[in-house]
Write a protein that holds these residues in place. Sequence first.
Motif, PDB file in Angstrom:
ATOM      1  N   SER A   9       0.934  -0.857  -0.131  1.00 22.36           N
ATOM      2  CA  SER A   9      -0.192  -0.308  -0.152  1.00 22.36           C
ATOM      3  C   SER A   9       0.483   1.058   0.427  1.00 22.36           C
ATOM      4  O   SER A   9       0.542   2.028  -0.611  1.00 22.36           O
ATOM      5  N   THR A  10       2.019   1.139   0.731  1.00 19.39           N
ATOM      6  CA  THR A  10       3.003   2.535   0.305  1.00 19.39           C
ATOM      7  C   THR A  10       3.741   2.914  -0.832  1.00 19.39           C
ATOM      8  O   THR A  10       3.519   4.037  -0.794  1.00 19.39           O
ATOM      9  N   ASP A  11       3.647   1.491  -1.640  1.00 18.90           N
ATOM     10  CA  ASP A  11       4.439   1.404  -2.520  1.00 18.90           C
ATOM     11  C   ASP A  11       3.115   2.495  -3.639  1.00 18.90           C
ATOM     12  O   ASP A  11       4.080   3.847  -4.069  1.00 18.90           O
ATOM     13  N   VAL A  12       2.053   2.212  -3.537  1.00 19.69           N
ATOM     14  CA  VAL A  12       0.925   3.054  -4.266  1.00 19.69           C
ATOM     15  C   VAL A  12       1.133   4.335  -4.350  1.00 19.69           C
ATOM     16  O   VAL A  12       0.385   4.954  -4.829  1.00 19.69           O
ATOM     17  N   GLN A  13       1.173   4.488  -3.339  1.00 22.87           N
ATOM     18  CA  GLN A  13       1.000   6.166  -2.344  1.00 22.87           C
ATOM     19  C   GLN A  13       2.327   7.035  -2.384  1.00 22.87           C
ATOM     20  O   GLN A  13       1.661   7.927  -2.966  1.00 22.87           O
ATOM     21  N   GLU A  14       3.417   6.246  -2.440  1.00 23.15           N
ATOM     22  CA  GLU A  14       4.589   7.003  -3.006  1.00 23.15           C
ATOM     23  C   GLU A  14       3.933   7.514  -4.945  1.00 23.15           C
ATOM     24  O   GLU A  14       4.533   8.469  -5.221  1.00 23.15           O
ATOM     25  N   LEU A  15       3.873   6.047  -5.262  1.00 26.40           N
ATOM     26  CA  LEU A  15       3.962   6.568  -7.063  1.00 26.40           C
ATOM     27  C   LEU A  15       3.159   6.974  -7.091  1.00 26.40           C
ATOM     28  O   LEU A  15       3.135   7.571  -8.650  1.00 26.40           O
ATOM     29  N   GLN A  16       1.940   7.041  -6.823  1.00 26.25           N
ATOM     30  CA  GLN A  16       0.434   8.284  -6.781  1.00 26.25           C
ATOM     31  C   GLN A  16      -0.271   7.770  -8.314  1.00 26.25           C
ATOM     32  O   GLN A  16      -0.535   8.667  -9.067  1.00 26.25           O
ATOM     33  N   PRO A  17      -0.475   6.788  -8.752  1.00 23.67           N
ATOM     34  CA  PRO A  17      -0.736   6.200 -10.388  1.00 23.67           C
ATOM     35  C   PRO A  17      -1.810   7.061 -10.369  1.00 23.67           C
ATOM     36  O   PRO A  17      -3.001   6.988  -9.759  1.00 23.67           O
ATOM     37  N   ARG A  18      -1.955   7.512 -11.279  1.00 23.91           N
ATOM     38  CA  ARG A  18      -3.065   7.913 -12.283  1.00 23.91           C
ATOM     39  C   ARG A  18      -4.293   6.574 -12.919  1.00 23.91           C
ATOM     40  O   ARG A  18      -4.919   6.795 -13.980  1.00 23.91           O
ATOM     41  N   VAL A  19      -3.516   5.249 -13.564  1.00 23.42           N
ATOM     42  CA  VAL A  19      -3.898   4.672 -14.656  1.00 23.42           C
ATOM     43  C   VAL A  19      -3.575   3.581 -13.750  1.00 23.42           C
ATOM     44  O   VAL A  19      -2.195   3.127 -13.179  1.00 23.42           O
ATOM     45  N   ALA A  20      -4.604   2.676 -13.941  1.00 21.67           N
ATOM     46  CA  ALA A  20      -4.567   0.977 -13.180  1.00 21.67           C
ATOM     47  C   ALA A  20      -4.344   0.376 -14.304  1.00 21.67           C
ATOM     48  O   ALA A  20      -4.807   0.283 -15.434  1.00 21.67           O
ATOM     49  N   VAL A  21      -3.786  -1.282 -14.459  1.00 21.70           N
ATOM     50  CA  VAL A  21      -3.199  -2.595 -15.183  1.00 21.70           C
ATOM     51  C   VAL A  21      -4.280  -3.442 -14.975  1.00 21.70           C
ATOM     52  O   VAL A  21      -3.830  -3.995 -13.387  1.00 21.70           O
ATOM     53  N   LEU A  22      -4.948  -4.112 -15.534  1.00 22.66           N
ATOM     54  CA  LEU A  22      -5.978  -4.880 -14.790  1.00 22.66           C
ATOM     55  C   LEU A  22      -5.723  -6.745 -15.985  1.00 22.66           C
ATOM     56  O   LEU A  22      -6.485  -6.068 -16.889  1.00 22.66           O
ATOM     57  N   PRO A  23      -4.801  -7.126 -15.819  1.00 24.78           N
ATOM     58  CA  PRO A  23      -4.911  -8.310 -16.549  1.00 24.78           C
ATOM     59  C   PRO A  23      -5.459  -9.283 -16.501  1.00 24.78           C
ATOM     60  O   PRO A  23      -6.402  -9.324 -15.451  1.00 24.78           O
ATOM     61  N   VAL A  24      -6.381  -9.877 -17.990  1.00 27.94           N
ATOM     62  CA  VAL A  24      -7.675 -10.872 -17.929  1.00 27.94           C
ATOM     63  C   VAL A  24      -7.201 -11.937 -19.215  1.00 27.94           C
ATOM     64  O   VAL A  24      -6.931 -11.600 -19.693  1.00 27.94           O
ATOM     65  N   GLY A  25      -6.962 -12.488 -18.455  1.00 30.07           N
ATOM     66  CA  GLY A  25      -6.695 -14.156 -18.985  1.00 30.07           C
ATOM     67  C   GLY A  25      -8.139 -14.922 -18.534  1.00 30.07           C
ATOM     68  O   GLY A  25      -9.233 -14.715 -19.658  1.00 30.07           O
ATOM     69  N   SER A  26      -7.677 -16.663 -19.161  1.00 27.05           N
ATOM     70  CA  SER A  26      -8.727 -18.328 -19.276  1.00 27.05           C
ATOM     71  C   SER A  26      -8.175 -18.783 -18.433  1.00 27.05           C
ATOM     72  O   SER A  26      -7.858 -18.375 -18.023  1.00 27.05           O
ATOM     73  N   PHE A  27      -9.418 -19.806 -18.041  1.00 30.93           N
ATOM     74  CA  PHE A  27      -8.137 -21.178 -17.491  1.00 30.93           C
ATOM     75  C   PHE A  27      -9.052 -21.578 -18.406  1.00 30.93           C
ATOM     76  O   PHE A  27     -10.445 -22.410 -18.925  1.00 30.93           O
ATOM     77  N   GLU A  28      -8.312 -21.982 -20.431  1.00 31.19           N
ATOM     78  CA  GLU A  28      -8.535 -23.191 -21.101  1.00 31.19           C
ATOM     79  C   GLU A  28      -7.858 -23.797 -21.961  1.00 31.19           C
ATOM     80  O   GLU A  28      -6.836 -23.596 -21.544  1.00 31.19           O
ATOM     81  N   GLN A  29      -8.169 -24.679 -22.269  1.00 28.39           N
ATOM     82  CA  GLN A  29      -7.342 -25.610 -23.009  1.00 28.39           C
ATOM     83  C   GLN A  29      -6.073 -24.729 -23.971  1.00 28.39           C
ATOM     84  O   GLN A  29      -6.643 -23.598 -24.822  1.00 28.39           O
ATOM     85  N   HIS A  30      -5.302 -25.128 -24.177  1.00 23.84           N
ATOM     86  CA  HIS A  30      -3.798 -24.832 -24.874  1.00 23.84           C
ATOM     87  C   HIS A  30      -3.163 -26.295 -25.195  1.00 23.84           C
ATOM     88  O   HIS A  30      -2.077 -25.945 -25.585  1.00 23.84           O
ATOM     89  N   GLY A  31      -3.641 -27.013 -25.440  1.00 23.30           N
ATOM     90  CA  GLY A  31      -3.094 -28.149 -26.681  1.00 23.30           C
ATOM     91  C   GLY A  31      -2.309 -29.218 -25.455  1.00 23.30           C
ATOM     92  O   GLY A  31      -2.982 -28.504 -24.360  1.00 23.30           O
ATOM     93  N   THR A  32      -1.769 -29.628 -25.830  1.00 29.58           N
ATOM     94  CA  THR A  32      -0.907 -31.331 -24.472  1.00 29.58           C
ATOM     95  C   THR A  32       0.055 -30.172 -24.055  1.00 29.58           C
ATOM     96  O   THR A  32       0.910 -30.987 -23.119  1.00 29.58           O
ATOM     97  N   TYR A  33       0.780 -28.782 -24.462  1.00 33.23           N
ATOM     98  CA  TYR A  33       2.099 -28.322 -24.420  1.00 33.23           C
ATOM     99  C   TYR A  33       2.120 -26.950 -23.069  1.00 33.23           C
ATOM    100  O   TYR A  33       3.114 -26.814 -23.125  1.00 33.23           O
ATOM    101  N   LEU A  34       0.962 -26.307 -23.496  1.00 36.96           N
ATOM    102  CA  LEU A  34       0.700 -25.284 -22.630  1.00 36.96           C
ATOM    103  C   LEU A  34      -0.374 -25.268 -21.643  1.00 36.96           C
ATOM    104  O   LEU A  34      -1.202 -26.536 -21.869  1.00 36.96           O
ATOM    105  N   PRO A  35      -0.196 -24.985 -20.853  1.00 37.72           N
ATOM    106  CA  PRO A  35      -0.772 -24.914 -19.540  1.00 37.72           C
ATOM    107  C   PRO A  35      -2.421 -23.698 -19.649  1.00 37.72           C
ATOM    108  O   PRO A  35      -2.453 -23.348 -20.620  1.00 37.72           O
ATOM    109  N   LEU A  36      -3.075 -24.663 -18.772  1.00 37.34           N
ATOM    110  CA  LEU A  36      -4.992 -23.812 -19.026  1.00 37.34           C
ATOM    111  C   LEU A  36      -4.738 -22.263 -18.850  1.00 37.34           C
ATOM    112  O   LEU A  36      -4.983 -22.140 -19.076  1.00 37.34           O
TER     113      LEU A  36
END
Length: 237
Positions: A9-36
């Motif tokens: 929380s202190t890191d965020v307070q010091e940075l005072q960001p104006r923009v948040a970044v939200l990663p959106v993924g999934s939980f789905e098959q990717h063949g036999t060699y890449l994970p869900l």
Amino acid sequence: MNLLPTATSTDVQELQPRVAVLPVGSFEQHGTYLPLITDTAIACVIAQEIADAYPVHLLPPITVSCSHEHAAFPGTVSISARTLYAVIDDIRASLDRSGIHKLVIVNGHGGNYVLSNVVQEANVDGPAVSLFPLGPDWDRAREYGGLESDRHADMHAGEIETSILLHAAPELIREGYDEADHDSSQRPFLLVQGMAAYTASGVIGFPSLATAEKGKAILESLRSSFAAHFEVLCRLS
């Protein structure tokens, strides 16, 4: 790799960001060699690249999303488009209360079509939300990375996704990607019939072409491309 941000929380307070970044993924098959978690891992890698270069508040990922076209393959889990919309809407409201009024959604799964509507509606009264990467961002990254396949043919678990993970998280990749190419560039009823109608393995693309060097270049290009999104989002604020 670490999929979760470790700022205090202190890191965020010091940075005072104006923009948040939200990663959106999934939980789905990717063949036999890449994970869900492939799409989540890639969204987090891209989001971390952004956070390393720009003053943003990096959020933890949404790890389950709209993967209904993969439902025929074991392990895949989905939520509805309306649920994904509601979760992001709640996150935006919470960010607003904390004084962060701009949001970048880093989307790792092409089937999350509802995210485009989230962005359209959020920006009616001015720039508030951006979706990244967009098609042109991916195209530039492919060209910069020297990829041999194109974005349409290399749709899923192919050259680009495997390259990114070979560079950023090789421990997630199992053997077999170099023999898993599957060409299904004609898939006119994908939304009706799902992935299983066009691939028995779950792969549509050319993972045999993947290299860690390509993955590194792809991420460098995306980090550079993000500058325009950041500028447009913050220009009037």
